[in-house]
Design a protein around this motif. Structure first.
Motif, mmCIF file in Angstrom:
data_model
loop_
_atom_site.group_PDB
_atom_site.id
_atom_site.type_symbol
_atom_site.label_atom_id
_atom_site.label_comp_id
_atom_site.label_asym_id
_atom_site.label_seq_id
_atom_site.Cartn_x
_atom_site.Cartn_y
_atom_site.Cartn_z
ATOM 1 N N GLY A 104 0.845 -1.176 0.000
ATOM 2 C CA GLY A 104 0.000 0.000 0.000
ATOM 3 C C GLY A 104 0.885 1.232 0.000
ATOM 4 N N ALA A 105 0.310 2.370 -0.303
ATOM 5 C CA ALA A 105 1.108 3.576 -0.483
ATOM 6 C C ALA A 105 1.915 3.952 0.752
ATOM 7 C CB ALA A 105 0.205 4.724 -0.900
ATOM 8 N N ALA A 106 1.276 4.127 1.896
ATOM 9 C CA ALA A 106 1.986 4.585 3.092
ATOM 10 C C ALA A 106 2.924 3.515 3.631
ATOM 11 C CB ALA A 106 0.978 4.998 4.158
ATOM 12 N N ASP A 107 2.404 2.321 3.881
ATOM 13 C CA ASP A 107 3.245 1.243 4.380
ATOM 14 C C ASP A 107 4.304 0.863 3.357
ATOM 15 O OD1 ASP A 107 1.898 1.216 6.744
ATOM 16 O OD2 ASP A 107 0.924 -0.714 6.439
ATOM 17 N N GLY A 108 3.965 0.915 2.077
ATOM 18 C CA GLY A 108 4.923 0.581 1.027
ATOM 19 C C GLY A 108 6.095 1.543 1.001
ATOM 20 N N LEU A 109 5.827 2.815 1.197
ATOM 21 C CA LEU A 109 6.892 3.812 1.234
ATOM 22 C C LEU A 109 7.783 3.594 2.453
ATOM 23 C CD1 LEU A 109 8.187 6.276 -0.012
ATOM 24 C CD2 LEU A 109 6.566 7.689 1.260
ATOM 25 N N ALA A 110 7.176 3.351 3.607
ATOM 26 C CA ALA A 110 7.949 3.099 4.822
ATOM 27 C C ALA A 110 8.789 1.838 4.672
ATOM 28 C CB ALA A 110 7.019 2.974 6.033
ATOM 29 N N LEU A 111 8.210 0.809 4.104
ATOM 30 C CA LEU A 111 8.923 -0.445 3.901
ATOM 31 C C LEU A 111 10.083 -0.261 2.928
ATOM 32 C CD1 LEU A 111 8.817 -3.327 4.917
ATOM 33 C CD2 LEU A 111 7.251 -3.870 3.058
ATOM 34 N N ALA A 112 9.874 0.514 1.880
ATOM 35 C CA ALA A 112 10.949 0.791 0.921
ATOM 36 C C ALA A 112 12.091 1.549 1.593
ATOM 37 C CB ALA A 112 10.405 1.589 -0.261
ATOM 38 N N LEU A 113 11.762 2.505 2.433
ATOM 39 C CA LEU A 113 12.789 3.250 3.165
ATOM 40 C C LEU A 113 13.569 2.315 4.081
ATOM 41 C CD1 LEU A 113 14.179 5.878 4.003
ATOM 42 C CD2 LEU A 113 12.362 6.189 5.684
ATOM 43 N N LEU A 114 12.857 1.473 4.822
ATOM 44 C CA LEU A 114 13.533 0.542 5.727
ATOM 45 C C LEU A 114 14.441 -0.407 4.955
ATOM 46 C CD1 LEU A 114 10.671 -0.314 8.234
ATOM 47 C CD2 LEU A 114 12.592 1.258 8.553
ATOM 48 N N ARG A 115 13.989 -0.885 3.818
ATOM 49 C CA ARG A 115 14.804 -1.793 2.996
ATOM 50 C C ARG A 115 16.043 -1.102 2.452
ATOM 51 N NH1 ARG A 115 9.838 -4.748 -0.114
ATOM 52 N NH2 ARG A 115 9.422 -6.284 1.513
ATOM 53 N N GLY A 116 15.962 0.206 2.258
ATOM 54 C CA GLY A 116 17.118 0.958 1.808
ATOM 55 C C GLY A 116 18.136 1.207 2.908
ATOM 56 N N ALA A 118 18.343 -0.891 6.097
ATOM 57 C CA ALA A 118 18.773 -2.118 6.777
ATOM 58 C C ALA A 118 19.145 -3.175 5.740
ATOM 59 C CB ALA A 118 17.652 -2.643 7.677
ATOM 60 N N ASP A 119 19.977 -4.125 6.145
ATOM 61 C CA ASP A 119 20.367 -5.202 5.245
ATOM 62 C C ASP A 119 19.222 -6.180 5.011
ATOM 63 O OD1 ASP A 119 22.927 -4.142 5.003
ATOM 64 O OD2 ASP A 119 23.667 -5.291 6.713
ATOM 65 N N HIS A 120 18.430 -6.418 6.034
ATOM 66 C CA HIS A 120 17.285 -7.328 5.933
ATOM 67 C C HIS A 120 16.116 -6.719 6.701
ATOM 68 C CE1 HIS A 120 19.855 -10.438 4.290
ATOM 69 N NE2 HIS A 120 20.709 -10.174 5.260
ATOM 70 N N VAL A 121 14.934 -6.804 6.113
ATOM 71 C CA VAL A 121 13.712 -6.310 6.755
ATOM 72 C C VAL A 121 12.671 -7.408 6.643
ATOM 73 C CG1 VAL A 121 11.879 -4.577 6.720
ATOM 74 C CG2 VAL A 121 14.224 -3.925 6.100
ATOM 75 N N ILE A 122 12.097 -7.769 7.768
ATOM 76 C CA ILE A 122 11.020 -8.753 7.785
ATOM 77 C C ILE A 122 9.890 -8.181 8.629
ATOM 78 C CG2 ILE A 122 10.315 -11.084 8.445
ATOM 79 C CD1 ILE A 122 13.235 -11.929 8.136
ATOM 80 N N VAL A 123 8.668 -8.278 8.128
ATOM 81 C CA VAL A 123 7.493 -7.879 8.887
ATOM 82 C C VAL A 123 6.744 -9.153 9.234
ATOM 83 C CG1 VAL A 123 5.378 -6.517 8.914
ATOM 84 C CG2 VAL A 123 7.397 -5.674 7.687
ATOM 85 N N GLU A 124 6.654 -9.432 10.546
ATOM 86 C CA GLU A 124 5.974 -10.636 11.032
ATOM 87 C C GLU A 124 4.831 -10.199 11.948
ATOM 88 O OE1 GLU A 124 9.738 -13.646 11.424
ATOM 89 O OE2 GLU A 124 9.364 -12.261 13.081
ATOM 90 N N GLY A 125 3.610 -10.290 11.438
ATOM 91 C CA GLY A 125 2.477 -9.844 12.241
ATOM 92 C C GLY A 125 2.622 -8.375 12.560
ATOM 93 N N VAL A 129 11.270 -6.528 11.948
ATOM 94 C CA VAL A 129 12.618 -6.959 12.317
ATOM 95 C C VAL A 129 13.595 -6.366 11.308
ATOM 96 C CG1 VAL A 129 14.142 -8.918 12.756
ATOM 97 C CG2 VAL A 129 11.683 -9.119 13.232
ATOM 98 N N LEU A 130 14.550 -5.583 11.829
ATOM 99 C CA LEU A 130 15.567 -4.935 11.012
ATOM 100 C C LEU A 130 16.923 -5.519 11.381
ATOM 101 C CD1 LEU A 130 14.341 -1.305 11.746
ATOM 102 C CD2 LEU A 130 13.785 -2.681 9.735
ATOM 103 N N THR A 131 17.735 -5.854 10.380
ATOM 104 C CA THR A 131 19.037 -6.467 10.639
ATOM 105 C C THR A 131 20.121 -5.772 9.837
ATOM 106 O OG1 THR A 131 17.955 -8.618 10.949
ATOM 107 C CG2 THR A 131 20.325 -8.640 10.611
ATOM 108 N N TRP A 132 21.232 -5.473 10.508
ATOM 109 C CA TRP A 132 22.438 -4.959 9.877
ATOM 110 C C TRP A 132 23.521 -6.004 10.067
ATOM 111 C CZ3 TRP A 132 18.758 -2.045 12.075
ATOM 112 C CH2 TRP A 132 18.281 -0.946 11.361
ATOM 113 N N SER A 133 24.281 -6.306 9.006
ATOM 114 C CA SER A 133 25.190 -7.452 9.031
ATOM 115 C C SER A 133 26.673 -7.114 9.123
ATOM 116 C CB SER A 133 24.970 -8.289 7.770
ATOM 117 O OG SER A 133 23.656 -8.735 7.698
ATOM 118 N N ASP A 134 27.041 -5.902 9.427
ATOM 119 C CA ASP A 134 28.477 -5.589 9.439
ATOM 120 C C ASP A 134 29.012 -5.233 10.816
ATOM 121 O OD1 ASP A 134 26.938 -3.334 9.213
ATOM 122 O OD2 ASP A 134 28.056 -2.458 7.577
ATOM 123 N N VAL A 135 28.603 -6.009 11.807
ATOM 124 C CA VAL A 135 29.165 -5.858 13.149
ATOM 125 C C VAL A 135 30.444 -6.680 13.209
ATOM 126 C CG1 VAL A 135 28.789 -6.329 15.600
ATOM 127 C CG2 VAL A 135 26.888 -5.530 14.189
#
Length: 138
Positions: A104-116, A118-125, A129-135
């Motif tokens: 959807g427009a609003a959630d889709g924009l937020a999700l696109a921003l998060l994907r840009g 974080a390395d991995h983005v998962i929405v569960e219910g 969950v946001l993950t960065w892999s360069d620690v």
């Protein structure tokens, strides 16, 4: 929100008012630094957490957003942020993962921003969950 926080995780519960987004961003940046994330990635964490918490505040029913921040699985070199009350998944029931259609427009924009950010983005219910892999591994 699952899974349960680990011994090295930081758990933050904030009320659903907009002024608490800043607190969540500051705590997330501090924990990311503690975990050894490079400074440019800390900025990405701060921005992503601000976005995720803002959207969570639109969906929570008990007026509380919970964040669990800390290392990923032992030895993976990941920093993970779980935000309860997150974006609505596609269709409202199935988890949305990278590559899924726009929810959807609003959630889709937020999700696109998060994907840009974080390395991995998962929405569960109701949890994002946001993950960065360069620690750095210690």
């Amino acid at each position: 929100m699952s899974p349960d926080p680990g011994a090295d995780d930081v758990v933050l519960r904030v009320g659903g008012s907009p002024e608490n987004v800043r607190t969540a961003r500051l705590v997330a940046a501090a924990v990311a630094r503690r975990e050894g994330l490079p400074e440019d990635r800390v900025d990405e964490v701060r921005i992503a957490v601000g976005e995720a918490v803002t959207w969570a505040m639109h969906t929570v029913t008990d007026n509380v957003v919970e964040l669990v921040l800390g290392p990923g699985e032992h030895g993976t070199g990941e920093f993970v942020v779980r935000v309860g009350g997150g974006l609505s998944p596609v269709g409202g029931s199935a988890p949305a993962e990278e590559g899924d259609p726009d929810p959807g427009a609003a959630d889709g924009l937020a999700l696109a921003l998060l994907r840009g950010l974080a390395d991995h983005v998962i929405v569960e219910g109701d949890t994002t969950v946001l993950t960065w892999s360069d620690v750095p591994l210690t």
